[in-house]
Design a protein around this motif. Structure first.
Motif, mmCIF file in Angstrom:
data_model
loop_
_atom_site.group_PDB
_atom_site.id
_atom_site.type_symbol
_atom_site.label_atom_id
_atom_site.label_comp_id
_atom_site.label_asym_id
_atom_site.label_seq_id
_atom_site.Cartn_x
_atom_site.Cartn_y
_atom_site.Cartn_z
ATOM 1 N N HIS A 67 15.130 4.387 -6.842
ATOM 2 C CA HIS A 67 14.028 4.944 -6.065
ATOM 3 C C HIS A 67 13.781 4.121 -4.799
ATOM 4 O O HIS A 67 13.572 4.677 -3.717
ATOM 5 N N HIS A 78 13.102 10.555 -8.122
ATOM 6 C CA HIS A 78 11.807 11.211 -8.324
ATOM 7 C C HIS A 78 10.972 11.237 -7.040
ATOM 8 O O HIS A 78 9.890 10.669 -6.978
ATOM 9 N N THR A 93 13.682 14.297 -13.072
ATOM 10 C CA THR A 93 13.664 12.865 -13.397
ATOM 11 C C THR A 93 14.076 12.642 -14.844
ATOM 12 O O THR A 93 14.807 11.699 -15.162
#
Length: 248
Positions: A67, A78, A93
């Motif tokens: 991320h 996500h 996710t």
């Protein structure tokens, strides 16, 4: 009624503390170090507090590092900016998480390293038997409260939150923290600070600050931004339960 609300609050904040302290700041970022016995203690506490929604420290660490590396791009596991709504974001996710958890996805070396592992808890926490037993315990508590503590029937709607506590925390942080609020820094992404006193997510909603300084133990940046987890970390450091690696 008050007992039910107290139990819900304890579950919410204890699970959230384990998410931000152990999964995020320790497993993913290694902001501090701790002895093996203390690591096992917080590992077990994470399982007990998350219950039916237990998240693997290894899989969490890998997804979170991805991320940061690919924040709000199509490679972000996500980001709310590449899905239709919060439900599709978390469903995608989940698929990435399961692929990482079951080692069915090739992971870059920069992400696949330096995280806590305890195979017994990993197998137990990810088993459907464990998830169902925890779910039955939550339901049993509310049935007892309904029949013996004069609980209103509307409180049964809290059960799904208990069942999905970990993913719900993730959904709030990943959706709100990259869509709503203000920015202190230009991080070349959509990260936001959603609250100035993050009483709801214990500091996790200072996403813009965190993406600017990912190794800072204090997610607040301005003098008025309060990260409730920060003083707890300082206390644990003073008690020598942990040792902060990066002073700030």
């Amino acid at each position: 009624m008050y007992i039910v609300l107290a139990v819900f609050a304890v579950h919410w904040y204890l699970s959230l503390f384990c998410q931000t302290f152990f999964l995020h700041r320790y497993s993913a970022h290694k902001m501090f170090i701790m002895s093996k016995p203390w690591e096992r203690f917080f590992y077990l506490l994470t399982y007990l507090s998350q219950g039916s929604s237990y998240l693997s420290p290894r899989a969490y660490a890998i997804l979170h590092r991805m991320h940061h590396a690919f924040s709000d791009t199509e490679r972000d596991p996500h980001s709310p900016h590449h899905t239709k709504n919060v439900f599709t974001m978390m469903w995608e996710t989940k698929d990435i998480y399961n692929a990482v958890l079951n080692r069915k996805r090739v992971i870059e070396a920069q992400f696949e390293r330096n995280y806590p592992e305890w195979n017994l808890i990993e197998r137990l926490g990810d088993s459907w038997i464990s998830r169902v037993v925890w779910g039955l315990l939550y339901i049993a508590f509310y049935l007892v409260a309904f029949f013996y503590l004069d609980m209103h029937w509307a409180f049964f709607f809290l059960i799904p939150i208990h069942l999905l506590m970990g993913p719900i925390h993730g959904a709030i942080v990943n959706w709100s923290g990259h869509k709503y609020g203000y920015q202190n820094f230009d991080n070349q992404d959509k990260s936001k600070n959603s609250l100035i006193f993050d009483f709801l997510m214990m500091g996790e909603l200072f996403q813009n600050n965190h993406h600017k300084r990912p190794n800072s133990i204090n997610f607040g940046s301005k003098w008025f931004e309060i990260d409730p987890t920060y003083p707890v970390i300082k206390l644990l450091n003073r008690l020598k339960i942990i040792e902060i690696r990066k002073k700030n």
